[in-house]
Design a protein around this motif. Structure first.
Motif, short mmCIF file in Angstrom:
data_model
loop_
_atom_site.label_atom_id
_atom_site.label_comp_id
_atom_site.label_asym_id
_atom_site.label_seq_id
_atom_site.Cartn_x
_atom_site.Cartn_y
_atom_site.Cartn_z
N UNK A 13 38.64 8.85 64.32
CA UNK A 13 38.08 7.56 64.68
C UNK A 13 36.63 7.33 64.27
N UNK A 14 35.97 8.34 63.70
CA UNK A 14 34.59 8.15 63.24
C UNK A 14 34.61 7.22 62.03
N UNK A 33 37.90 2.55 52.40
CA UNK A 33 38.22 1.14 52.22
C UNK A 33 37.00 0.44 51.63
N UNK A 34 37.16 -0.08 50.42
CA UNK A 34 36.07 -0.84 49.81
C UNK A 34 36.11 -2.26 50.34
N UNK A 35 35.01 -2.66 50.96
CA UNK A 35 34.88 -4.00 51.52
C UNK A 35 33.89 -4.78 50.66
N UNK A 36 33.67 -6.02 51.00
CA UNK A 36 32.73 -6.83 50.24
C UNK A 36 31.31 -6.36 50.54
N UNK A 37 30.69 -5.66 49.60
CA UNK A 37 29.31 -5.22 49.73
C UNK A 37 29.11 -3.85 50.35
N UNK A 38 30.18 -3.23 50.85
CA UNK A 38 30.02 -1.90 51.43
C UNK A 38 31.34 -1.13 51.40
N UNK A 39 31.25 0.13 51.65
CA UNK A 39 32.42 1.02 51.70
C UNK A 39 32.54 1.56 53.12
N UNK A 40 33.75 1.56 53.65
CA UNK A 40 34.01 2.05 55.00
C UNK A 40 34.93 3.25 54.92
N UNK A 41 34.46 4.36 55.49
CA UNK A 41 35.27 5.58 55.56
C UNK A 41 35.65 5.75 57.02
N UNK A 71 28.56 2.45 54.29
CA UNK A 71 27.40 2.51 53.42
C UNK A 71 27.63 1.63 52.21
N UNK A 72 26.55 1.26 51.56
CA UNK A 72 26.63 0.51 50.32
C UNK A 72 26.58 1.49 49.16
N UNK A 73 27.54 1.43 48.26
CA UNK A 73 27.49 2.32 47.10
C UNK A 73 26.20 2.18 46.30
#
Length: 101
Positions: free
Chosen positions: A19-20, A6-14, A24-26
């Motif tokens: 549940x882990x 999931x690309x969020x504002x300013x970072x990516x969430x895997x 991180x920021x691309x």
């Protein structure tokens, strides 16, 4: 697939099915490698999953592996961020003291 990205504002969430969550920021240069269908941060850029990068392992095993890779100077530097050494100060970048207790 065993995880979603999931690309969020300013970072990516895997998020993995177990549940882990890995954020991180691309722009950081951190690469993600896949092992056994699961994502892991490749901190050193080796393309190989090192024990300290493997979130499936017990913390003690990961800690020991990371400590074995650090110099005495690096370990001493990390000690500066110990919660025992927390001192209140204006504009504290570490947030509320209760987070450290």
């Amino acid at each position: 697939m065993l995880y979603t990205i999931d690309d969020r504002e300013g970072f990516r969430l895997i998020t993995t099915r177990c549940g882990m969550e890995i954020a991180f920021s691309p722009e950081s240069g951190i690469k993600i490698i896949e092992v056994d269908g699961l994502p892991f941060k490749d901190f050193l850029g080796t393309g190989t999953l090192l024990p300290y990068e493997d979130w499936r392992l017990p913390a003690e095993e990961r800690d020991a592996d990371l400590a074995s890779r650090l110099s005495i100077e690096e370990i001493a530097g990390l000690m500066l961020y110990s919660p025992q050494n927390w001192l209140p100060m204006p504009g504290d970048t570490y947030g509320v003291r209760s987070l450290w207790q």
